[in-house]
Write an enzyme that holds these catalytic residues in place. Structure first.
Site, PDB file in Angstrom:
ATOM      1  N   CYS A   1       0.866  -1.183   0.000  1.00 14.50           N
ATOM      2  CA  CYS A   1       0.000   0.000   0.000  1.00 14.50           C
ATOM      3  C   CYS A   1       0.894   1.222   0.000  1.00 14.50           C
ATOM      4  O   CYS A   1       1.840   1.300  -0.772  1.00 14.50           O
ATOM      5  CB  CYS A   1      -0.966  -0.032   1.182  1.00 14.50           C
ATOM      6  SG  CYS A   1      -0.158  -0.165   2.792  1.00 14.50           S
TER       7      CYS A   1
ATOM      8  N   ARG B   1      -2.236  -1.325   5.166  1.00 14.32           N
ATOM      9  CA  ARG B   1      -3.280  -1.954   4.356  1.00 14.32           C
ATOM     10  C   ARG B   1      -2.749  -3.196   3.636  1.00 14.32           C
ATOM     11  O   ARG B   1      -3.463  -4.185   3.486  1.00 14.32           O
ATOM     12  CB  ARG B   1      -3.850  -0.948   3.352  1.00 14.32           C
ATOM     13  CG  ARG B   1      -4.642   0.171   3.989  1.00 14.32           C
ATOM     14  CD  ARG B   1      -5.001   1.250   2.978  1.00 14.32           C
ATOM     15  NE  ARG B   1      -3.830   1.994   2.538  1.00 14.32           N
ATOM     16  CZ  ARG B   1      -3.816   2.862   1.526  1.00 14.32           C
ATOM     17  NH1 ARG B   1      -4.941   3.072   0.837  1.00 14.32           N
ATOM     18  NH2 ARG B   1      -2.719   3.511   1.197  1.00 14.32           N
TER      19      ARG B   1
END
Length: 429
Positions: free
Chosen positions: A382, A387
């Protein structure tokens, strides 16, 4: 109260084969594989969708239903652990204008007891635990699928001890994500630093670690939006712990929200950490879980591997960088898109409305549409690693054999002007 039609086991099989949609209204943990009623087999009826009865209490319940593409034209067969919870969900469908509903009330006594009837479950469901499981553990009981004699419950946060001090699970210690990752690079810390940090938090390779965070509505206008995204930070810490060598890392499914929803006691005590002398194994015990720039470039050049971008679409096409401390906008050329949701501090496409992990069949379906499949080496990334770690954790829970996190992500990649980048909507091949 409407008396909905009830179907037999054979009728369910026949109707499902003809296109009826089966809906499981039990808790997500039961759907994933936990035997909450001591049933012979854990999991759910193969092909069933998860729609817990708990969610009928949300104002946007019908939006959840539509998001799952459960259309009024479809015949629906609903089952749970008991008739009452199935009835409750059927009534909600009826109020929303659905008419083709039936109930199946023999899941426990017929379906789970017959090995010839197909069931499905999340392969590593044991690592995704419920609030009830954690409560048993801290109460001195022996919860299911646990055979250790030492554990630590960790409330994860980023620069936000107030999130911990304003309410946490009794006995939990706090851990700042900065203990395990460097705020200069946002990469995992060195083996020496990880060893010291884990020992200071009372964690050895043989400790069962249960991690959770607190979702506090991140705002991109804040100086440190990640301080309100402890739910993602918990999984970031889990990834680094597993990389280091902790053998049994578990995530509280739904984080602190699940604990509050269950109505369990909340503590504000600042629990003292109890350091240990030695972590117990050489760090990293699992270096294959983390990928750096050279390996990322090898993956981009390989036909048997994919670099997977777990960012928002505006980040992916270069409209925004996603972070108030990253100027560069764009994406790594050749990376596959695996949309996280709205921005750098939310994971709506991987979470349910109550912050539990999304139905794993839906995640698989979304990934497969973009060519993200288990037969390749997948490295998720990410902006800085949070994430990417959560998407990686989902793939790991599925038992996919070769999954990693490209730790540096867009932050590291874009900091080197010699690295190529792209912006705009990619051309379809």
């Amino acid at each position: 109260m409407t008396n909905f039609r009830e179907v037999t086991t054979q009728e369910l099989i026949d109707r499902q084969n003809k296109g009826a949609l089966v809906i499981d209204v039990r808790p997500v943990d039961a759907y994933n594989g936990w035997k909450l009623k001591n049933e012979p087999r854990g999991g759910h009826i193969k092909g069933a969708k998860s729609l817990p009865a708990k969610w009928t209490g949300y104002m946007d319940w019908i939006e959840i239903v539509r998001h799952k593409e459960i259309h009024p034209s479809r015949e629906i067969i609903i089952y749970g652990y008991n008739r009452d919870e199935a009835q409750k969900v059927a009534e909600s469908f009826e109020k929303a204008g659905y008419s083709k509903m039936a109930l199946f009330n023999h899941f426990l006594d017929e379906w789970t007891t017959d090995d010839t009837l197909p069931m499905s479950y999340l392969p590593k469901y044991r690592q995704l635990v419920s609030a009830q499981w954690v409560n048993k553990l801290i109460s001195g009981e022996k919860p299911a699928e646990y055979d250790n004699d030492k554990y630590v419950v960790v409330h994860a946060h980023y620069r936000n001890r107030d999130a911990y001090l304003t309410g946490h699970i009794p006995g939990a210690i706090d851990m700042d994500t900065n203990a395990l990752e460097s705020p200069e690079t946002w990469n995992r810390r060195s083996p020496e630093e990880l060893k010291k940090a884990l020992e200071e938090h009372g964690i050895t390779a043989d400790t069962t670690v249960i991690l959770y965070g607190k979702f506090m509505f991140p705002d991109n206008d804040d100086e440190f939006p990640g301080s309100a995204a402890g739910d993602i930070g918990a999984i970031r810490n889990a990834f680094i712990m597993m990389y280091a060598g902790v053998k049994d890392v578990r995530i509280l499914n739904g984080g602190f929200q699940s604990w509050e929803d269950a109505g369990f006691e909340v503590s504000k005590e600042d629990v003292k950490k109890e350091p240990v002398e030695d972590f117990g194994v050489k760090i990293p015990a699992h270096p294959e879980l983390a990928v750096d720039v050279p390996e990322a470039k090898d993956i981009l050049a390989s036909a048997d591997a994919e670099l997977v971008c777990v960012r928002s679409y505006p980040e992916y096409i270069g409209e925004v960088s996603g972070y108030n401390y990253i100027e560069a906008k764009g994406r790594i050329p050749g990376a596959i898109f695996a949309d996280c949701g709205s921005d750098a501090y939310h994971m709506e496409n991987y979470r349910n409305v109550d912050h539990t992990t999304r139905e794993f069949h839906e995640i698989i379906e979304n990934w497969e549409q973009n060519g993200i499949t288990p037969n390749k080496h997948l490295a998720f990334y990410c902006g800085t690693g949070w994430r990417g770690s959560e998407a990686w954790f989902n793939a790991w829970l599925l038992g996919w054999p070769n999954v990693s996190v490209y730790d540096g992500g867009w932050f590291e990649w874009s900091n080197d002007p010699s690295n190529p980048y792209e912006t705009g909507v990619p051309e379809k091949v």
